[in-house]
Design an enzyme around this catalytic site. Structure first.
Site, PDB file in Angstrom:
ATOM      1  CD  GLU B  44      -2.501   1.634   2.507  1.00  0.00           C
ATOM      2  OE1 GLU B  44      -2.353   0.870   3.470  1.00  0.00           O
ATOM      3  OE2 GLU B  44      -3.186   2.665   2.541  1.00  0.00           O
ATOM      4  CG  ASP B 109       8.061   9.235  13.794  1.00  0.00           C
ATOM      5  OD1 ASP B 109       6.944   9.525  13.352  1.00  0.00           O
ATOM      6  OD2 ASP B 109       8.952  10.095  14.015  1.00  0.00           O
ATOM      7  CG  ASP B 111       8.128  14.498  16.148  1.00  0.00           C
ATOM      8  OD1 ASP B 111       8.665  15.594  16.400  1.00  0.00           O
ATOM      9  OD2 ASP B 111       7.081  14.375  15.511  1.00  0.00           O
TER      10      ASP B 111
END
Lengths: 483, 406
Positions: B44, B109, B111
């Protein structure tokens, strides 16, 4: 499990093979005839045993001597196996253990909640029985069940000595030398890896013999979960048997909890009431979220989910919710356009109007406490679990609860395990629907928060007891009084 | 600067996607050698288009389709999702319940906003060279752990374009991990816990796990420079108070603020009780903070490498760990820079080089990125993909060898 017309397996000494060890993983269903009387008796006895497991698990630490003694006593009195010798009387008990487990699978496979409960108690029971075994018996068990993990060589152990000692509590040089360490692919030892209770190198977890039970438990849980899913499919056939249907139905209704998925008061709350309701009838977690929302005109995803679903549970309609969130976010940095594009979708999603169209249920206390812990910038979670004790105390004081109230043991006649339950009980009291011994302003402490700030290991399992036990309240008491 | 970039994107993106985006390596990466059937086809992708239009469940049969679609849509942002049981763009035709996410890289991730409570130089989406050190620390710690503890070998670290970094763990074993395993790895790597309400976010006790020891060693190397010098955490009362809030009462009772550090050491040396105050402070200030939810979900989408950041214009480029200390997010090329570089007149050498590399299907396109600042990043990406291919070949040989023995 099959009824009627099956012969016993024509294998040599099938009994000694099948029941050669007092503990098993229930991989093979029983293949024999059984009378209805025995069927019922076995099921009810195991049911009692699992209930005891559940209750003891709430009031005691599961590895404590007290817990073991009491559970051991119950196992004996209900005639379940507890000895490792292959004596004739033991064989009968092992047979009962085997058959009763499979009967209860039929009763507990139907819904997510039932399955979860069943798996939880069976695992606790298994853990206790496994820990009770002698080291030789444990090894025997591992071999019988093809859990062939390699032990590391003496040389490897020497070179890793320092690291092995430091990777688990209560290890010294001696204990490391004495024990076998198994090299297990880390995917098979997730619970130990997750909590850094084991040395990990090159994709392998170095599991000491004493911890091998965790590995076995993982394996057990996975199998049982799959098995229950399979059992659910053959359930219609079984349920159509009128001899069994009443019993199975009685067994599974012994456990049920309300999940607030069906809102009884839709549309009875107006948006103007929310501010005042938040100080009167919201549990501390929701009150905290509401305040953060009003203060910063924004909440992150975790907070929006927890609070948004709670509001749905108290009766807000989708339109009200959209209006509520929109008005607040627009006071902040979000413009109307962005709100309609980005945030409105997720609110509609919560109400089951988008995507998979699942009508999400408001989070129970267990879910709030155990999943998605808050990090920097978050306001969700459970204050009794996720907040600093000092800050929490200050906050409760600012809610105008007397210090006596904070320390007092409550006895409102119900145990809290859902934020929406707090709300509805509070509302009932305030609108005079229920007799009560004292004011509802002092907060309920969810029993799972017991001692969690002080203990090293996180609370092990969710519980669904129907009373808040004395020992738990005492723990919280002393926790608040510690300076 | 943000609005300028947003205004230029419609012009620059088509140029970027036609002449610069490394489709060939990208496709090679995501095909993983074609070992599993339909692996690329069932992947996807999602695009964020102009005006915040978001489209999910994009999938492509081959590199050519991928290229054509991207060049047609000119997405502002590209996200990569999971490999599903069926082609994502046909998911509506699949019987409900059977369309499932099967595999995806293990991702992390990190951040900068998650560090707002411990950095004074910037907050929220801003970053500067002073706080960027936190990312360097995070990468060193997480990279080591993933390689040495978990045995993963194919890691791609990528600058997210604005305020953080992503890690893509591409080993086969990683792609096949269950939700529970991903969550366990992420939790193993988590040391800093707690939200707004929590003051003390790191709690250590005996024994100190080897992983924590290794991580501390990294943090120690950077702590003085980052926290004491760069962030000057002891430079104002407000900031000092925050540090002091992490120190247990029995230690505090003894010392004044100025002697804090010295006191910690001497107290620890003479006390039987085990303190890890110094370590806890260091870790709270510097240890990596992961968003566990990103790693957990097999179907969680993550911004694609070489995607353009719509607000800064910077390209999400791979990070070379051999030169990690020199990585500067402000040197990362922007889409307008590289498009400008494209239009530069060619030198004689470049002309020769491009003729030599001429592709039979139509030429200059493939060497375009080499004329721009994007070149070294595509090369890095190329090396990563090649390494995996080499490894796959090696693995295949090993397996066939084993079979031969049999």
């Amino acid at each position: 499990m099959l009824f009627g017309g099956r012969k016993k397996k024509g294998v040599e000494n099938p009994q000694t093979e099948l029941y050669g060890h007092c503990l098993q993983l229930y991989t093979q269903p029983p293949l024999e005839n059984i009378s209805l009387v025995e069927f019922e008796q076995f099921a009810v006895d195991r049911m009692k045993l699992l209930k005891t497991v559940e209750n003891l698990g709430v009031t005691h630490i599961k590895t404590s001597e007290d817990y073991s003694k009491k559970l051991h006593a119950e196992i004996s009195s209900l005639n379940f196996p507890h000895r490792t010798e292959a004596v004739a009387s033991e064989y009968e008990k092992r047979r009962k253990d085997h058959i009763s487990h499979f009967i209860l699978r039929l009763a507990y496979c139907q819904t997510e909640d039932l399955r979860r409960w069943f798996i939880q108690q069976e695992m606790d029971l298994f853990r206790h029985r496994f820990n009770d075994l002698s080291p030789k018996s444990k090894s025997d068990f591992l071999h019988r069940n093809s859990l062939q993990y390699e032990t590391i060589s003496v040389e490897e152990k020497k070179s890793l000595m320092e690291k092995l000692i430091n990777s688990s509590y209560a290890f010294s040089g001696c204990t490391v030398e004495e024990q076998d360490f198994y090299k297990v692919p880390f995917q098979d030892a997730l619970d130990l890896v997750r909590m850094r209770k084991v040395f990990v190198k090159d994709g392998f977890a170095y599991v000491p013999h004493q911890d091998i039970v965790t590995i076995v438990l993982n394996d057990y849980r996975t199998r049982l979960s799959k098995a229950l899913a399979l059992t659910a499919r053959s359930l219609p056939v079984v349920q159509s048997d009128e001899r069994l249907q009443p019993l199975l139905s009685h067994l599974s209704h012994a456990y049920v909890g309300q999940d607030y998925s069906i809102q009884k008061n839709i549309g009875k709350i107006s948006l103007e009431q929310i501010d005042s309701l938040s100080t009167k009838s919201f549990p501390p977690c929701m009150r905290q979220l509401h305040k953060a929302l009003r203060d910063s005109h924004h909440l992150r995803h975790g907070g929006r989910m927890q609070y948004g679903l709670f509001l749905k549970g108290i009766g807000l309609t989708l339109d009200q919710a959209l209006q509520f969130w929109r008005a607040e976010f627009l006071r902040g940095k979000v413009d109307a356009d962005k709100f309609d594009k980005a945030y409105a979708y997720s609110i509609r999603h919560m109400f089951g109007k988008e995507g998979k169209r699942t009508d999400y249920t408001p989070y129970s206390c267990m879910k709030v406490i155990l999943s998605n812990p808050p990090s920097q910038g978050d306001h969700h979670g459970c204050p009794f679990r996720h907040s600093d004790p000092e800050l929490l105390k200050q906050k409760l004081q600012s809610y105008k609860i007397s210090s006596g109230g904070i320390n007092q043991i409550d006895d409102a006649g119900f145990s809290l395990n859902h934020p929406n339950q707090y709300f509805s009980e509070s509302q009932k009291l305030l609108t005079g629907g229920k007799e009560v011994k004292r004011e509802l302003d002092s907060p309920r402490r969810p029993h799972a928060a017991a001692g969690s700030e002080n203990s090293k290991a996180p609370p092990e399992t969710p519980s669904s007891s129907n009373r808040v036990p004395q020992e738990v309240m005492d723990d919280l008491d002393s926790f608040f009084q510690e300076e | 600067a943000e609005t300028v970039t947003a205004a230029c994107l419609p012009e620059l993106l088509p140029l970027y996607y036609r002449r610069l985006f490394p489709f060939s390596q990208y496709h090679r990466w995501l095909s993983y050698g074609g070992v599993t059937k339909n692996y690329f086809q069932n992947r996807e992708f999602s695009f964020t288009l102009k005006d915040d239009i978001y489209v999910r469940y994009q999938s492509f049969s081959n590199q050519n389709e991928l290229e054509k679609e991207i060049q047609k849509m000119n997405p502002y942002k590209i996200d990569i999702g999971a490999v599903y049981s069926h082609r994502p763009n046909q998911h509506n035709t699949v019987k409900s319940g059977t369309f499932q996410a099967l595999e995806k890289e293990l991702v992390f991730d990190i951040d900068m906003t998650d560090y707002d409570d411990v950095r004074r130089c910037c907050s929220s989406a801003d970053i500067c060279t002073k706080c960027w050190i936190l990312m360097t620390i995070a990468i060193r710690i997480i990279d080591r752990a993933l390689r040495e503890d978990f045995g993963f070998r194919h890691l791609l670290w990528v600058y997210s374009g604005r305020r953080g970094v992503h890690c893509w763990v591409c080993d086969e074993a990683a792609r096949k991990l269950s939700v529970a395993a991903r969550s366990a790895v992420a939790e193993y790597l988590t040391l800093v816990k707690g939200g707004e309400e929590t003051v003390k976010k790191v709690q250590l006790s005996d024994p100190v796990h080897p992983f924590i020891k290794e991580s501390l060693a990294v943090v120690r190397r950077y702590f003085t420079d980052y926290a004491l010098v760069g962030q000057d955490i002891m430079g104002s009362k407000e900031s000092m108070d925050k540090v002091v809030a992490l120190v247990p009462d029995d230690i505090l009772a003894l010392c004044s603020f100025i002697l804090l550090y010295v006191c910690i050491f001497s107290y620890q040396a003479s006390s039987k009780k085990s303190y890890y105050t110094e370590e806890e402070i260091m870790l709270q200030y510097c240890y990596p903070r992961l968003d566990v939810n990103v790693s957990k979900g097999v179907n969680h989408l993550l911004k694609s490498p070489f995607s353009v950041h719509p607000k800064t214009g910077r390209i999400s480029v791979p990070i070379d760990l051999r030169e990690l200390g020199q990585f500067n997010p402000f040197d990362v090329p922007t889409i307008s820079l590289i498009c400008k570089e494209l239009d530069r007149p060619r030198t004689a050498e470049e002309e020769e080089a491009s003729v030599r590399e001429r592709d039979p299907d139509g030429g200059e396109i493939f060497s375009d990125y080499k004329r721009t600042s994007l070149a070294k990043y595509v090369k890095l990406f190329d090396q990563f993909v090649e390494e995996m291919e080499r490894s796959r070949k090696g693995e295949l040989l090993r397996r066939t060898d084993l079979q031969k023995d049999f």
